[in-house]
Design a protein around this motif. Structure first.
Motif: not given
Length: 345
Positions: A34-51
Motif C-alpha cells: 500500500a506504499r506510494p512506491e507500489l500503488v499503481p499511479p493514475g496512468e498505470a496499465c490494466d496489467a499493473e493494476r491487476a497485479l
C-alpha cells in the motif's frame, strides 16, 4: 505507562516467534504493497493494476515473470521486479531478522535502500520494545534515517535530514526562524522557518514518545553527554539480537592504541577514513575532523572472535560527509566484526 512509538513502521502487524524474532505476516506485506512506491499511479496499465490487486488479496502468491514483463511501463517493471525479489527473500527466511542478516552475507545489489531501512526500523522496534529511555530510541533512528549535523558552539547535534530539508523548503516559502537548528537551515541556503526542533536532554526526553513518528527531535552526540552512551547501548543490543554475541561498547574521545587490530566503520565515510589510517596513508585534518564518534567494542567471550584478534578491542567510528550528513550502515556491524563463525539470527 510509556506511550507506544514508531507506530508507522508496522510493528503491530507482526508477531514474535518463540526466540523473539519477528515472523513475516500477510498484513505487513499488504502494508508495504500500500506504499506510494507500489500503488499503481493514475496512468498505470490494466496489467499493473491487476497485479497489484491480486497481491493485495494474496501477498504470498507466486508471480510469473510474464506477468511483470507484461507491464507497459519500464520503471514499473523494474519496481515490481525489485519488490518481488525482496518479498521472496523475506519469505525464504523464518524471521525478518534472519532475512536482514542474510542480505549482508550474500549479494544485496538490487535491494532498494528503502526496504533495507524499513527492515532495520522494524527490527530495532522489536529490540527496543521494552525501552524506557527515549534517548536510546532517538539514537536508534541513526540506524535507518540519514541525519544532518551541526557543530556550532562545539556541540555535535544531529537532526533528521528529511525533517531539516522539509523545514528548509518551508523557509524558502517565506516562513520565520528555526530555533536551535538555524545553522543547519542556513547551510542549505534558505532562510529560517518558525518551527522548533528540540534538542533532547534529561529535562525533556519524555516528550519524545508522542513525537516519535515525526522525527523532529535532535540528538546531542557531543562526547561526554548522554547521546553517545545511548548510541553505544543500541549498538550492543543490535549485535546481541542479530548475531547472538554479547559485547560491551564504550564511547572514546581518541584511540590510544598504536597496534589496533580491528576496526569497523559505521558508515561509508568512516570506513574510508579508517581504511586510509590502517594502511598508513596520509589523512588530511579536515577529513579527520569529519569523524563524529569513536567507540571501543569488546566481546564478552573472546572465544567467539577470530583467533588472531581474540581478546583485542574492536574500534568503531562514525563520520559525516563533507556536506555534513550521516548515513549510518548498521549492517557493517553484521558483516565487519571479527567473528570466529557466523551465527544464525
Amino acid at each position: 505507562m510509556r506511550p507506544d512509538f514508531w507506530l508507522s513502521c508496522g510493528h503491530h502487524l507482526v508477531e514474535r516467534d518463540e526466540a523473539g524474532g519477528l515472523a513475516i505476516s500477510d498484513a505487513l506485506l499488504s502494508a508495504w504493497l500500500a506504499r506510494p512506491e507500489l500503488v499503481p499511479p493514475g496512468e498505470a496499465c490494466d496489467a499493473e493494476r491487476a497485479l497489484h490487486a491480486s497481491l493485495l488479496a494474496n501477498p504470498r502468491r507466486g508471480v510469473a515473470g510474464i506477468e511483470v514483463s507484461a507491464l507497459a511501463d519500464e520503471d514499473a517493471r523494474e519496481n515490481w521486479q525489485a519488490w518481488l525479489a525482496f518479498r521472496d527473500h523475506l519469505l525464504a527466511h523464518p524471521t525478518l531478522e534472519a532475512a536482514y542478516t542474510a542480505l549482508f552475507r550474500g549479494d544485496v545489489r538490487g535491494t532498494p535502500p528503502l526496504f533495507i531501512a524499513q527492515l532495520a526500523q522494524l527490527i530495532l522496534r522489536n529490540i527496543l520494545d521494552a525501552a524506557e529511555d527515549p534517548l536510546r530510541v532517538r539514537a536508534a533512528e541513526l540506524f535507518f534515517r540519514p541525519q544532518r549535523v551541526s557543530t556550532e558552539g562545539g556541540n555535535l547535534l544531529l537532526a533528521d535530514e528529511e525533517t531539516v530539508e522539509a523545514a528548509a523548503g518551508g523557509a524558502r516559502a517565506g516562513h520565520g526562524g528555526l530555533g536551535v537548528l538555524g545553522q543547519m537551515i542556513a547551510e542549505t541556503g534558505a532562510g529560517l522557518r518558525s518551527v522548533e526542533l528540540d534538542v533532547l536532554s534529561p529535562e525533556n526526553t519524555q516528550a519524545y514518545w508522542e513525537r516519535s513518528d515525526r522525527f523532529d527531535t535532535v540528538l546531542d552526540l557531543t562526547f561526554g553527554r548522554e547521546g553517545q552512551d545511548a548510541l553505544a547501548r543500541v549498538i550492543e543490543a543490535w549485535v546481541r539480537h542479530l548475531l547472538g554475541i554479547g559485547v560491551s561498547v564504550q564511547p572514546l574521545q581518541t584511540i590510544h592504541d598504536e597496534a589496533w587490530a580491528w576496526y569497523v566503520g559505521l558508515d561509508a565515510e568512516a570506513t574510508a577514513i579508517a581504511t586510509r589510517l590502517w594502511n598508513g596513508e596520509k589523512v588530511e585534518p579536515e577529513d579527520l575532523g569529519r569523524v563524529l564518534a569513536l567507540f571501543r567494542l569488546e566481546f564478552e567471550n573472546p572465544a567467539e572472535m577470530l583467533p588472531r584478534v581474540a581478546g583485542r578491542p574492536v574500534y568503531l567510528s562514525l563520520a559525516m560527509s563533507a556536506g555534513k550528513t550521516v548515513r549510518m550502515k548498521p549492517q557493517n556491524l553484521l558483516a565487519g566484526l571479527p567473528l570466529r563463525q557466523a551465527k544464525a539470527a
